[in-house]
Every structure is written in C-alpha cells, then in structure tokens.
Design a protein around this motif. Structure first.
Motif, PDB file in Angstrom:
ATOM      1  N   MET A 141      49.272  44.366  52.607  1.00  8.64           N
ATOM      2  CA  MET A 141      48.088  45.236  52.690  1.00  8.64           C
ATOM      3  C   MET A 141      47.873  46.010  51.393  1.00  8.64           C
ATOM      4  O   MET A 141      46.750  46.121  50.891  1.00  8.64           O
ATOM      5  N   LEU A 142      48.963  46.547  50.857  1.00 11.17           N
ATOM      6  CA  LEU A 142      48.853  47.298  49.611  1.00 11.17           C
ATOM      7  C   LEU A 142      48.405  46.404  48.458  1.00 11.17           C
ATOM      8  O   LEU A 142      47.552  46.788  47.651  1.00 11.17           O
ATOM      9  N   PHE A 179      46.707  43.619  48.680  1.00 12.45           N
ATOM     10  CA  PHE A 179      45.333  43.194  48.932  1.00 12.45           C
ATOM     11  C   PHE A 179      44.364  44.272  48.453  1.00 12.45           C
ATOM     12  O   PHE A 179      43.379  43.981  47.766  1.00 12.45           O
ATOM     13  N   ASN A 180      44.640  45.519  48.797  1.00 14.24           N
ATOM     14  CA  ASN A 180      43.771  46.616  48.358  1.00 14.24           C
ATOM     15  C   ASN A 180      43.829  46.794  46.843  1.00 14.24           C
ATOM     16  O   ASN A 180      42.825  47.115  46.212  1.00 14.24           O
ATOM     17  N   TYR A 181      44.988  46.592  46.259  1.00 18.23           N
ATOM     18  CA  TYR A 181      45.099  46.664  44.802  1.00 18.23           C
ATOM     19  C   TYR A 181      44.277  45.547  44.153  1.00 18.23           C
ATOM     20  O   TYR A 181      43.620  45.764  43.123  1.00 18.23           O
ATOM     21  N   ILE A 212      41.578  44.241  45.354  1.00 12.57           N
ATOM     22  CA  ILE A 212      40.170  44.658  45.450  1.00 12.57           C
ATOM     23  C   ILE A 212      39.829  45.612  44.307  1.00 12.57           C
ATOM     24  O   ILE A 212      38.787  45.477  43.658  1.00 12.57           O
ATOM     25  N   SER A 213      40.720  46.556  44.049  1.00 11.12           N
ATOM     26  CA  SER A 213      40.444  47.512  42.964  1.00 11.12           C
ATOM     27  C   SER A 213      40.412  46.810  41.600  1.00 11.12           C
ATOM     28  O   SER A 213      39.596  47.155  40.744  1.00 11.12           O
ATOM     29  N   MET A 248      44.065  36.505  47.532  1.00  7.46           N
ATOM     30  CA  MET A 248      43.475  37.298  48.617  1.00  7.46           C
ATOM     31  C   MET A 248      43.086  36.423  49.804  1.00  7.46           C
ATOM     32  O   MET A 248      43.144  36.872  50.948  1.00  7.46           O
ATOM     33  N   THR A 271      45.547  42.128  57.614  1.00  3.12           N
ATOM     34  CA  THR A 271      45.409  42.689  56.271  1.00  3.12           C
ATOM     35  C   THR A 271      43.945  42.824  55.889  1.00  3.12           C
ATOM     36  O   THR A 271      43.526  43.852  55.344  1.00  3.12           O
ATOM     37  N   ALA A 273      41.958  46.294  55.225  1.00  2.00           N
ATOM     38  CA  ALA A 273      41.271  46.529  53.956  1.00  2.00           C
ATOM     39  C   ALA A 273      39.810  46.907  54.194  1.00  2.00           C
ATOM     40  O   ALA A 273      39.290  47.835  53.564  1.00  2.00           O
ATOM     41  N   ALA A 277      39.890  50.498  55.704  1.00  5.51           N
ATOM     42  CA  ALA A 277      40.291  51.521  54.732  1.00  5.51           C
ATOM     43  C   ALA A 277      39.213  51.731  53.669  1.00  5.51           C
ATOM     44  O   ALA A 277      38.902  52.870  53.306  1.00  5.51           O
ATOM     45  N   ASN A 278      38.646  50.644  53.179  1.00  8.56           N
ATOM     46  CA  ASN A 278      37.614  50.776  52.146  1.00  8.56           C
ATOM     47  C   ASN A 278      36.314  51.348  52.710  1.00  8.56           C
ATOM     48  O   ASN A 278      35.626  52.102  52.024  1.00  8.56           O
TER      49      ASN A 278
END
Length: 157
Positions: free
Chosen positions: A25-26, A28-30, A32-33, A79, A86, A90, A93-94
């Motif tokens: 999860m972390l 995946f979000n990284y 995205i950033s 991804m 996940t 994401a 959270a986003n």
C-alpha cells in the motif's frame, strides 16, 4: 490532539494488518506521487519554459519525456500488479486527501475574502470619518474667515 488520535488509530489499524500488504500500500501510494511529480515536471516544461528553476536538465522537452517514459511505464506496470485491497486503499486515501486539501483551500479563501471585506468596511468608515472631520474643520475655518471679514469691515466703517 486530533493528529495524535488519528495517528494512533492508523497505527492500531495497520498493526492488525498484514505487513506485506502495508508495504504494498505504501509503495503504491508512493508510485502515485512519483507519477504526479513526473507529470508536473513535463507539464511545467511545456507550459512554463521560462520559469526560474533551482537546477536545469540539459535536455529539451522531448528529451525529458524520453528520459522519464521508461520509468513511468515500469512504475505503472508495477502498480498494475497490486491487489484490489491496495487499489481500494489508495483510492480512498487519495480521495480523502484531496477533499481535505480542497476543503482547507476553500476555508482559507473564505477567511481571506471575509478579512478583505471587513478591511474594506473599516477603511471606508475611516475615510468617511476623515472626510467629515475635514469638512467640519473646513466649515469652522470658513466661519472664522467670515467672522474676521465681518470684524475687519466693521472696524473700517
């Protein structure tokens, strides 16, 4: 206080989850950033080429796109291997992050607008007071001048 409570809640929820899933999860979000950073980099190279930057990459826009394309493709490929949980995390959270961001922006804009409106009202009141004072002083001086003229004309006769 709210940050401590939220942080504790997140730690408790994450503590009962699978560690491998947390890492996924972390990451995946990284990812995205990173994709957002790369996109912003390319967009600014196109829309604002004259913008002052702390450093310059000695490639044109096409060169930068070619430089970042493999990285972006591999990032999206990794991804695509993520689990449904996940991806759902994401998205959630986003979405929450965007709602908080735009909510805060709107609140700050409304506060600034309110301060501006209040400031205009105060400035207008101050200006009106100054004009009234000036007018009153002017009429007093006119009265004094006319009294002087009357006195001087009486003295000469």
């Amino acid at each position: 206080t709210n940050g401590i409570i939220l942080g504790t809640a997140v730690i408790v929820v994450m503590g009962i989850s699978d560690f491998d899933q947390l890492i996924e999860m972390l990451n995946f979000n990284y990812a995205i950033s990173l994709l957002m950073e790369y996109s912003a980099f390319i967009k600014l190279r196109i829309s604002r080429p004259d913008l002052d930057r702390p450093f310059k990459i000695p490639l044109g826009t096409t060169g930068c796109v070619l430089l970042l394309a493999p990285t972006m493709i591999v990032t999206m490929l990794v991804m695509s291997l993520a689990t449904f949980t996940t991806i759902a995390f994401a998205i959630g959270a986003n979405t929450v992050g965007l709602l908080v961001f735009y909510g805060k922006q709107r609140t700050e804009h409304e506060l600034a607008q309110q301060e501006e409106d209040d400031g205009d009202g105060e400035e207008a009141e101050e200006l009106n007071t100054m004009v009234e004072t000036t007018v009153a002083e002017g009429s007093d001086s006119n009265n004094i001048d006319s009294e002087r003229k009357t006195e001087s004309s009486s003295a000469t006769t």
